[in-house]
Design an enzyme around this catalytic site. Structure first.
Site, short mmCIF file in Angstrom:
data_model
loop_
_atom_site.label_atom_id
_atom_site.label_comp_id
_atom_site.label_asym_id
_atom_site.label_seq_id
_atom_site.Cartn_x
_atom_site.Cartn_y
_atom_site.Cartn_z
N ASP A 151 0.82 -1.22 0.00
CA ASP A 151 0.00 0.00 0.00
C ASP A 151 0.85 1.27 0.00
O ASP A 151 0.41 2.32 0.48
CB ASP A 151 -0.95 0.03 1.22
CG ASP A 151 -1.76 -1.24 1.35
OD1 ASP A 151 -2.41 -1.63 0.36
OD2 ASP A 151 -1.75 -1.85 2.44
N HIS A 157 -4.34 -1.83 -6.58
CA HIS A 157 -3.63 -0.73 -7.23
C HIS A 157 -4.61 0.44 -7.35
O HIS A 157 -5.62 0.33 -8.05
CB HIS A 157 -3.16 -1.13 -8.63
CG HIS A 157 -2.31 -2.36 -8.62
ND1 HIS A 157 -0.93 -2.32 -8.56
CD2 HIS A 157 -2.63 -3.67 -8.65
CE1 HIS A 157 -0.45 -3.54 -8.55
NE2 HIS A 157 -1.46 -4.38 -8.60
#
Length: 416
Positions: free
Chosen positions: A14, A42
């Site tokens: 992340d 994503h």
């Protein structure tokens, strides 16, 4: 022959790899995923529009870039088909490895059932079936994307597998699919995916041999690596840069520049050691301002201060050439910003990551905060204290910060 460059996460995932790949991707002919599955998210912001993808490489937003899902990825056909529906004219610019393993419905059900049975000893998996899929792969009992081209044959093989593992399914309370329903599902997968299934190793080799520019997009982060991460609170694949070689069929000499993506602070999803976690108001502020909720699960991410010790460790594993520092703007307004420069461990001060990371206490260095960096696009325009923060990260890790993100927008990025 050109070499393939790599964007890799250097923390617990992340970090913001999607934005960097989306921005740098404009300079590449091909972008490839090499490991992980749809447990990875994503997130990309372009012109105020949020794009969230889990399997397809971030380069899909650019119609002149070829996107590849490599053999090291585990592929959920349902998730992939849903993602593909967001984009037009994929023919000729999107390919799936015939050697990538299939992540099917029963894998997710097994994953979730095992987590429930573990109770308070659960790892905190996303429940997407990634672990069971990789387990089948390693035990040589999995099935690959190329098998979708013969759905009847694959159906028979799967039904045989289910029968063999009937006692496990019953113990976990997982229902075995009916043959006819399974076959129809596999036929649907074939119809949707067959045009894109190919030998991607040869595809990537040819691109490099032809002098094309290839970018590899890592998933998750180094500290979640199955071997070098905080085991057992890790993912089921090799997230370090070397995993990109095995996940695409490249040799180490074909690797070019490695860009390590780091947040200006630290986050983690799920359970596991997190030395710099801040459970107070500072951590809450990072979460709120940084919108730290998982792309895949929606779970709140645990937040804390930048850990230079673990980042230096991960950077050595990845052979990072330079950093892309993300979300610097999230730290706007803090009177003091902290960096973990060492650990207290068994009565000693150490500057390395021990196997039992849960037994360390962070040693912090306090730096003065700054008002705002939001939207800044020139390094010289950053506040003095923000520059000092960046320079201190470089000093502690030994790696230069080459890119700095000052907002979610692609354009708000400093290139040094």
């Amino acid at each position: 022959m050109r070499k393939a460059d790599l964007v890799v996460g250097v923390q617990w995932g992340d970090e913001g790899k999607g934005k960097i790949v989306d921005m740098l991707g404009l300079n590449y002919d091909m972008i490839c995923r090499s490991q992980g599955g749809h447990n990875a998210g994503h997130t990309i912001w372009v012109d105020g529009v949020r794009y969230a993808m889990h399997l397809i490489p971030s380069g899909i937003l650019h119609k002149n870039i070829v996107n590849v899902i490599g053999n090291g990825v585990v592929v959920s056909p349902d998730v992939l088909i849903d993602e593909m529906a967001q984009f037009d004219h994929l023919e000729g610019r999107f390919y799936i490895s015939d050697r990538a393993h299939l992540n099917l419905t029963h894998h997710g059900l097994i994953d979730q059932a095992k987590e429930r049975l573990k109770g308070d000893k659960a790892i905190g998996t996303t429940g997407k079936g990634i672990g069971p899929t990789y387990a089948d792969k390693i035990s040589r009992s999995g099935h690959r994307v190329g098998e979708l081209l013969e759905p009847e044959r694959l159906c028979e093989a799967l039904m045989s597998d289910f029968e063999m593992n009937k006692s496990l399914f019953n113990a976990l309370g997982v229902k075995i699919p009916k043959r006819d329903e399974l076959l129809e599902e596999l036929k649907r997968y074939k119809e949707a995916l067959a045009p894109y299934i190919t030998n991607t190793t040869r595809l990537v080799w040819k691109a490099l041999d032809d002098g094309k520019k290839v970018l590899l997009e890592g998933a998750q982060g180094t500290l979640l690596d199955i071997d070098h991460g905080t085991y057992p609170y890790v993912t089921s694949s090799n997230t370090i840069s070397a995993g990109a070689c095995t996940g695409l069929g490249l040799n180490p000499k074909e690797m070019g520049e490695v860009i390590g993506v780091i947040k200006a602070y630290t986050t983690r999803v799920g359970f596991g050691p997190f030395p710099t976690e801040d459970k107070g108001s500072d951590g809450d502020k990072m979460c709120e301002v940084g919108k730290e909720f998982g792309t895949t699960t929606g779970r709140r991410r645990r937040c804390g201060w930048f850990d230079a010790v673990s980042v230096k460790y991960a950077s050595r594993l990845d052979a990072v050439d330079k950093y892309a520092l993300m979300k610097l703007d999230v730290l706007d307004g803090f009177e003091v910003v902290k960096i973990c420069k060492a650990y207290q461990y068994n009565g000693e001060t150490i500057d390395y990551v021990p196997t039992d990371l849960e037994n360390v206490t962070p040693i912090y260095e306090d730096l003065e905060g700054w008002d705002s960096v939001k939207g800044v696009t020139r390094y010289d325009d950053l506040p003095k204290n923000a520059k000092r923060y960046i320079e201190r990260i470089e000093e502690l890790t030994g790696v230069k910060v080459g890119l700095i993100s000052t907002s979610p927008e692609r354009s708000d990025t400093i290139i040094r």
